[in-house]
Design an enzyme around this catalytic site. Sequence first.
Site, short mmCIF file in Angstrom:
data_model
loop_
_atom_site.label_atom_id
_atom_site.label_comp_id
_atom_site.label_asym_id
_atom_site.label_seq_id
_atom_site.Cartn_x
_atom_site.Cartn_y
_atom_site.Cartn_z
N ARG A 45 59.58 34.57 39.35
CA ARG A 45 58.42 35.20 39.99
C ARG A 45 58.49 36.71 39.75
NH1 ARG A 45 61.01 38.14 42.82
NH2 ARG A 45 59.12 39.20 43.43
N GLY A 46 57.43 37.40 40.23
CA GLY A 46 57.33 38.84 39.98
C GLY A 46 56.59 39.03 38.66
N ALA A 47 55.64 39.95 38.65
CA ALA A 47 54.71 40.04 37.52
C ALA A 47 55.40 40.23 36.16
CB ALA A 47 53.69 41.15 37.79
N ARG A 79 49.93 30.36 37.62
CA ARG A 79 49.59 31.21 38.78
C ARG A 79 48.51 32.18 38.30
NH1 ARG A 79 54.36 34.07 41.86
NH2 ARG A 79 52.93 33.98 43.61
N ASP A 224 50.73 43.27 40.81
CA ASP A 224 50.51 42.04 40.04
C ASP A 224 49.32 42.19 39.08
OD1 ASP A 224 51.98 41.04 42.63
OD2 ASP A 224 52.30 39.61 41.01
N ASN A 234 48.70 43.20 44.95
CA ASN A 234 50.16 43.03 45.13
C ASN A 234 50.36 42.07 46.31
OD1 ASN A 234 52.89 43.74 44.32
ND2 ASN A 234 53.04 44.76 46.29
N LYS A 235 51.61 41.78 46.61
CA LYS A 235 51.97 40.80 47.65
C LYS A 235 51.18 41.03 48.94
CE LYS A 235 54.09 38.00 47.43
NZ LYS A 235 53.47 36.67 47.13
O1 MRU Z 1 54.61 35.91 44.76
P1 MRU Z 1 55.54 36.82 44.03
O2 MRU Z 1 56.92 36.84 44.60
O3 MRU Z 1 55.53 36.55 42.54
O4 MRU Z 1 54.92 38.27 44.23
C1 MRU Z 1 55.52 39.36 43.60
C2 MRU Z 1 54.93 40.66 43.97
O5 MRU Z 1 53.96 40.74 44.67
C3 MRU Z 1 55.56 41.87 43.34
O6 MRU Z 1 55.42 42.97 44.19
C4 MRU Z 1 54.86 42.18 42.02
O7 MRU Z 1 54.84 41.04 41.19
C5 MRU Z 1 55.52 43.30 41.30
S1 MRU Z 1 57.11 42.87 40.70
C6 MRU Z 1 57.74 44.16 39.81
#
Ligand code: MRU
Length: 320
Positions: A45-47, A79, A224, A234-235
């Site tokens: 996970r994470g962009a 996703r 994201d 973002n989250k």
């Molecule tokens: O649902 P996730 O855990 O994939 O969400 C991740 C985030 O919102 C991060 O802040 C974002 O991807 C940036 S990661 C460098």
Amino acid sequence: MRRTIDWADDAIVIIDQCALPAEFRTLTLRTADELIGAIRRLAVRGAPALGAAGALGVALVARAGGDVVAEAARIAAARPTAVNLSWGVERALAKLGDGADAVLMEALAVLDEDEELNRTASAHAAEVVLAACPRRPLRLLSHCNAGSLATVAWGSALGVVWHLAERELVESVLVDETRPLLQGARLTAWELERAGVPYRVQPDGAAAAAMARGMVDCVLVGADRIAANGDVANKIGTYGLAIAAAHHGVPFVVVAPSSTVDSSLASGAEIVIEERDATELTEFGGTAVAPAGAAVFNPAFDVTPAALITAVVTEHGRFG
Ligand code: MRU
């Protein structure tokens, strides 16, 4: 620490983020279905890490043969919100005409570039933070996980913490637990613990109170998807943090590689927001925490308007 996602023995190897912090283990993914499952349950996970997953996923299906374009489309759709996933898929797919080995080479280039881009973006952002925040050492606030685990290596927003900590400029980090899947408490706190940076985990609802008490010099988050006008997805909870930061005059800095910018979208209103399963809210560790059948609203992300953001920083410096 090893890379969050890598290629070994003709397969994708990831750190299993569903197991952290209780257990550090890796998972080997050999098919598109295994990769899509890992992406959907947030084992990877994470962009930026999803960008690498998309590129390596195309390498995986290109080597397997069959309808590579259709399989790539399935991976890109695993996703919807982080643009990096489809960016990574498209970048690798562009080499399909040159054969499966060329696709793999391109995917591995995505991985190799990721750490360098994030190091550069977070170094630029560290200078932005130092210019915006007079107090030393700094008290920072982090939401979700934008660290090494959210990228191939190093991290974006947490990468700023690494740069500042190397210069002994960090007093502590307040870590939003990040409901409902606890990427802050499980992953960001784990990374800070290993790095020896002082931190405290707080419930998401404590962030505004911490700012009101003057406990936060700067909020640092990743992204994201960034629209052409600088709006940032973002989250979930990031938008509320930005409102609280603006109210309290706390700088709010977003850090991301430029692969997170989607200039095809005029504003954040066009960003598709993933909605996740009700059980993420109605159950906790398998125990019911809401009445059976309770209806839920469980968006995984929100959009913060550019007007609430002090700076969006990529490897090219300030965006916009
Ligand atoms: O649902 P996730 O855990 O994939 O969400 C991740 C985030 O919102 C991060 O802040 C974002 O991807 C940036 S990661 C460098």
